[in-house]
Design an enzyme around this catalytic site. Structure first.
Site, PDB file in Angstrom:
ATOM      1  CG  MET A 108      -2.063  -1.013   1.132  1.00  0.00           C
ATOM      2  SD  MET A 108      -3.239  -0.673  -0.196  1.00  0.00           S
ATOM      3  CE  MET A 108      -4.085   0.777   0.424  1.00  0.00           C
ATOM      4  CB  VAL A 167       3.157   0.659   9.552  1.00  0.00           C
ATOM      5  CG1 VAL A 167       4.363   1.452   9.058  1.00  0.00           C
ATOM      6  CG2 VAL A 167       2.501   1.335  10.730  1.00  0.00           C
ATOM      7  CE  LYS A 168       0.202  -7.412  10.937  1.00  0.00           C
ATOM      8  NZ  LYS A 168       0.062  -7.964   9.582  1.00  0.00           N
ATOM      9  CB  ALA A 169      -4.262  -1.474  11.332  1.00  0.00           C
ATOM     10  CB  SER A 182     -11.566   2.149  -0.155  1.00  0.00           C
ATOM     11  OG  SER A 182     -12.095   0.981  -0.764  1.00  0.00           O
ATOM     12  CE  LYS A 226     -11.275   1.187   3.355  1.00  0.00           C
ATOM     13  NZ  LYS A 226     -10.430   0.242   3.960  1.00  0.00           N
ATOM     14  CG  HIS A 234     -16.084   1.485   1.781  1.00  0.00           C
ATOM     15  ND1 HIS A 234     -15.254   0.375   1.752  1.00  0.00           N
ATOM     16  CD2 HIS A 234     -16.258   1.848   0.494  1.00  0.00           C
ATOM     17  CE1 HIS A 234     -14.956   0.096   0.502  1.00  0.00           C
ATOM     18  NE2 HIS A 234     -15.539   0.970  -0.284  1.00  0.00           N
ATOM     19  CD  GLU A 237     -15.079  -4.402   0.497  1.00  0.00           C
ATOM     20  OE1 GLU A 237     -14.700  -3.217   0.526  1.00  0.00           O
ATOM     21  OE2 GLU A 237     -14.310  -5.346   0.737  1.00  0.00           O
ATOM     22  NE  ARG A 248     -16.938 -11.815   3.826  1.00  0.00           N
ATOM     23  CZ  ARG A 248     -16.043 -10.925   3.408  1.00  0.00           C
ATOM     24  NH1 ARG A 248     -14.826 -10.923   3.924  1.00  0.00           N
ATOM     25  NH2 ARG A 248     -16.332 -10.044   2.483  1.00  0.00           N
ATOM     26  NE  ARG A 255     -37.697  -5.491  28.299  1.00  0.00           N
ATOM     27  CZ  ARG A 255     -37.730  -4.254  28.780  1.00  0.00           C
ATOM     28  NH1 ARG A 255     -38.764  -3.482  28.544  1.00  0.00           N
ATOM     29  NH2 ARG A 255     -36.720  -3.802  29.483  1.00  0.00           N
TER      30      ARG A 255
HETATM   31  P1  NBP Z   1       1.050  -4.408   6.098  1.00  0.00           P
HETATM   32  O1  NBP Z   1      -0.226  -4.218   6.825  1.00  0.00           O
HETATM   33  O2  NBP Z   1       1.439  -5.767   5.702  1.00  0.00           O
HETATM   34  O3  NBP Z   1       2.236  -3.759   6.981  1.00  0.00           O
HETATM   35  C1  NBP Z   1       3.585  -3.891   6.607  1.00  0.00           C
HETATM   36  C2  NBP Z   1       4.348  -2.601   6.896  1.00  0.00           C
HETATM   37  O4  NBP Z   1       4.303  -2.271   8.286  1.00  0.00           O
HETATM   38  C3  NBP Z   1       5.808  -2.737   6.521  1.00  0.00           C
HETATM   39  O5  NBP Z   1       6.229  -1.517   5.970  1.00  0.00           O
HETATM   40  C4  NBP Z   1       6.460  -2.993   7.880  1.00  0.00           C
HETATM   41  O6  NBP Z   1       7.812  -2.643   7.929  1.00  0.00           O
HETATM   42  C5  NBP Z   1       5.652  -2.072   8.731  1.00  0.00           C
HETATM   43  N1  NBP Z   1       5.791  -2.299  10.180  1.00  0.00           N
HETATM   44  C6  NBP Z   1       5.328  -3.301  10.949  1.00  0.00           C
HETATM   45 BR1  NBP Z   1       4.443  -4.758  10.348  1.00  0.00          BR
HETATM   46  N2  NBP Z   1       5.636  -3.156  12.243  1.00  0.00           N
HETATM   47  C7  NBP Z   1       6.328  -2.012  12.323  1.00  0.00           C
HETATM   48  C8  NBP Z   1       6.911  -1.317  13.389  1.00  0.00           C
HETATM   49  N3  NBP Z   1       6.819  -1.757  14.641  1.00  0.00           N
HETATM   50  N4  NBP Z   1       7.586  -0.185  13.112  1.00  0.00           N
HETATM   51  C9  NBP Z   1       7.681   0.272  11.857  1.00  0.00           C
HETATM   52  N5  NBP Z   1       7.120  -0.331  10.789  1.00  0.00           N
HETATM   53  C10 NBP Z   1       6.443  -1.467  11.014  1.00  0.00           C
HETATM   54  O7  NBP Z   1       1.100  -3.450   4.804  1.00  0.00           O
HETATM   55  P2  NBP Z   1      -0.016  -3.168   3.690  1.00  0.00           P
HETATM   56  O8  NBP Z   1      -0.710  -4.406   3.254  1.00  0.00           O
HETATM   57  O9  NBP Z   1       0.679  -2.325   2.689  1.00  0.00           O
HETATM   58  O10 NBP Z   1      -1.092  -2.273   4.450  1.00  0.00           O
HETATM   59  C11 NBP Z   1      -0.758  -1.054   5.081  1.00  0.00           C
HETATM   60  C12 NBP Z   1      -1.992  -0.510   5.768  1.00  0.00           C
HETATM   61  O11 NBP Z   1      -2.998  -0.239   4.798  1.00  0.00           O
HETATM   62  C13 NBP Z   1      -2.628  -1.474   6.770  1.00  0.00           C
HETATM   63  O12 NBP Z   1      -3.143  -0.755   7.857  1.00  0.00           O
HETATM   64  C14 NBP Z   1      -3.747  -2.085   5.992  1.00  0.00           C
HETATM   65  O13 NBP Z   1      -4.803  -2.532   6.830  1.00  0.00           O
HETATM   66  C15 NBP Z   1      -4.190  -0.911   5.141  1.00  0.00           C
HETATM   67  N6  NBP Z   1      -4.876  -1.279   3.905  1.00  0.00           N
HETATM   68  C16 NBP Z   1      -4.465  -2.325   3.142  1.00  0.00           C
HETATM   69  C17 NBP Z   1      -5.118  -2.638   1.963  1.00  0.00           C
HETATM   70  C18 NBP Z   1      -4.645  -3.766   1.103  1.00  0.00           C
HETATM   71  O14 NBP Z   1      -5.318  -4.035   0.095  1.00  0.00           O
HETATM   72  N7  NBP Z   1      -3.546  -4.429   1.419  1.00  0.00           N
HETATM   73  C19 NBP Z   1      -6.194  -1.855   1.553  1.00  0.00           C
HETATM   74  C20 NBP Z   1      -6.582  -0.778   2.312  1.00  0.00           C
HETATM   75  C21 NBP Z   1      -5.912  -0.501   3.486  1.00  0.00           C
HETATM   76  P3  NBP Z   1       8.935  -3.763   7.579  1.00  0.00           P
HETATM   77  O15 NBP Z   1       9.045  -3.776   6.085  1.00  0.00           O
HETATM   78  O16 NBP Z   1      10.159  -3.221   8.233  1.00  0.00           O
HETATM   79  O17 NBP Z   1       8.481  -5.064   8.159  1.00  0.00           O
END
Ligand code: NBP
Length: 477
Positions: free
Chosen positions: A13, A74-76, A128, A183, A186, A190, A288, A447
């Site tokens: 992302m 980054v990861k939520a 999104s 979001k 949304h 979905e 699901r 009741r």
């Molecule tokens: P991920 O959710 O897989 O997160 C990976 C990233 O988080 C990497 O850059 C990783 O760094 C970093 N990270 C982690 Br894990 N722990 C960390 C920490 N303690 N300090 C610093 N960095 C850290 O990535 P994504 O799939 O690209 O999604 C990013 C966000 O977007 C998420 O919140 C996700 O829910 C949201 N989102 C995703 C999608 C989708 O389709 N994938 C769609 C919409 C929203 P590293 O490389 O050093 O491990």
């Protein structure tokens, strides 16, 4: 610094979002905990625009023009907090931190408050459209201060998806958690859309007797009408896919256990807290869940029920038309429920969300993008205080026209034993709202009987209790 924006977190992302900013002419500082990803991005895509690779948080912050704008991708959950803790001490008053991840809006409210106390604007932005959207134009739902949107808005408008009329699919949704709340909803909608499409597919397969390929054609036809949407379009694609290994329809070789990441579940949990009936969305989440209980399903295979009767060709075509009506009517109801939840959240948290604008920014980029959303915008533009989408005259008329077929499809599903929880629960919601009297009166009587919980009367004000254990006379309490 010279970079107008920074992105930290360069997984799929973040990487694509950074490229999107760069392709739109912005200088982008990029940073990732694991520095190899930063270098790989610049090496692979450096020719797409101006990137500044930063290997430490200090370098990253120094690369940004002030007041700084940085996007955290980054990861939520805990990683987001860790990154905020790491960067906040390096920032100055007036800087803007955007969280573009899928955060829970309560976390966003907490983070916004903490950073606000330090003079930093925190923007919880729902994004999104998956990785493709991040690169080519997502729908963006930012929440935060009005000032932060003044600084960010023009950039987000550039990188966002554009609706058919050219309008950018981004708006300032409201303060603090408003963007992530929208979001979340949304995603709940979905889930409902996907479940309704799934039920339509199952009926066309098991009752109408169509093959996967034939159903793909039906969806393609539907996609040229009022159901025109991204999800219908990709459904046709998925149904036309043939498995290379077996030659069977792809849909027949995929394990039928749906997974989920949590935003649908949040939508339902929050709806329960707010007291908003989102039954269609809830059924989609539960569907699901049911699918995933493999052992329970295996142990239940012997349970008795009807076998769906396959229709003849003429009947099948007529039935498919009815299913289209049912799908459309149920879709109106599930959007009605989702927008009710947004209205309730907006009310509770004082967000002042413009529901028509929310529908407008979902017209492009996001997963539920659809022609239909224009209609929702028009409904709220005609009447901002619309109590429910079903109160809109044109939606009410469409449901009125669809309802005989909607009921027929639900009845067929029930008599033939095809599970259609979303079709039937949305229909029940519709009938509940239009009912002159609901059995809630009896519930209140029960009741009062077992717990002296009291009741109100239809004919005069006051709170009453009947002496059920005594002479059964009524007393006013
Ligand atoms: P991920 O959710 O897989 O997160 C990976 C990233 O988080 C990497 O850059 C990783 O760094 C970093 N990270 C982690 Br894990 N722990 C960390 C920490 N303690 N300090 C610093 N960095 C850290 O990535 P994504 O799939 O690209 O999604 C990013 C966000 O977007 C998420 O919140 C996700 O829910 C949201 N989102 C995703 C999608 C989708 O389709 N994938 C769609 C919409 C929203 P590293 O490389 O050093 O491990």
């Amino acid at each position: 610094g010279t970079a107008q924006i920074g992105v930290t977190g360069l997984a799929v992302m973040g990487r694509n979002l950074a490229r999107n900013f760069a392709r739109n002419g912005f200088t982008v500082a990029v940073h990732n905990r694991t520095t190899a990803k930063t270098d790989a991005l610049v090496k692979e895509f450096g020719d797409e625009g101006a990137f500044v690779a930063a290997h430490t948080p200090q370098e990253f912050v120094a690369a940004l023009e002030r007041p700084r704008r940085l996007v955290v991708m980054v990861k939520a959950g805990e990683p987001t907090d860790a990154v905020i803790q790491e960067f906040a001490p390096l920032l100055d008053e007036g800087d803007v931190v955007v969280d573009g991840g899928n955060a829970h809006f309560e976390d966003t409210r907490r983070r916004e408050k903490e950073l606000r106390e330090r003079g930093i604007h925190f923007v919880g932005a729902g994004i999104s459209g998956g990785e493709e959207g991040a690169l080519n134009g997502p729908s963006i739902m930012p929440g935060g201060s009005a000032e932060s949107y003044e600084s960010l808005g023009p950039m987000l408008e550039k990188i966002s998806a554009k609706a058919k009329d050219g309008a950018p699919c981004v708006t300032h949704v409201g303060p603090d958690g408003a963007g992530h709340f929208v979001k979340m909803t949304h995603n709940g909608i979905e889930y409902a859309d996907m479940q309704l499409i799934g039920e339509a597919y199952q009926l066309l397969r098991d009752v109408a007797g169509y093959s996967a390929t034939q159903i793909a054609e039906i969806f393609r036809t539907w996609n040229t009408g009022r159901l025109d949407s991204y999800l219908i379009e990709i459904t046709a694609e998925v149904l036309s896919q043939v498995d290379a290994a077996t030659g069977k329809p792809f849909v027949d070789v995929v394990l039928d256990q749906a997974e989920q990441k949590g935003t649908g579940r949040w939508t339902v949990q929050i709806a329960l807290d707010l007291g908003v009936p989102v039954s269609g969305i809830a059924e989609a989440v539960f569907a699901r869940s049911v699918s995933g209980h493999a052992a329970l399903r295996e142990a239940s295979r012997h349970l008795v029920g009807p076998t769906a009767r396959k229709l003849g060709a003429d009947e099948a075509a007529a039935f498919a038309d009815q299913v289209e009506q049912a799908l459309y009517a149920s879709k109106i109801v599930s959007y009605t429920q989702g927008f009710h939840e947004i209205a309730a959240g907006s009310e509770k948290y004082d967000w002042n969300i413009d529901l028509g604008k929310v529908a407008a920014i979902w017209r492009g980029g996001c997963i539920i993008r659809a022609a239909f959303l224009d209609r929702i915008t028009s409904a709220y533009e005609a009447r901002a205080q619309l109590p429910s989408l079903l109160a809109d005259k044109s939606f009410a008329e469409e449901i009125a026209a669809a309802q005989d077929d909607w009921r027929a499809v639900a009845a067929t599903a029930i008599t033939q034993g095809v599970p259609t929880p979303a079709f039937t629960s949305t229909l029940a919601y519709y009938d509940s709202l239009r009912a002159e009297r609901l059995p809630a009166a009896l519930t209140q009587g029960q009741r009062d009987y077992f717990g002296a919980h009291t009741y109100r009367r239809v004919d005069r004000d006051g709170v009453f209790h009947t002496l059920w254990g005594g002479d059964k006379t009524e007393v006013e309490s």
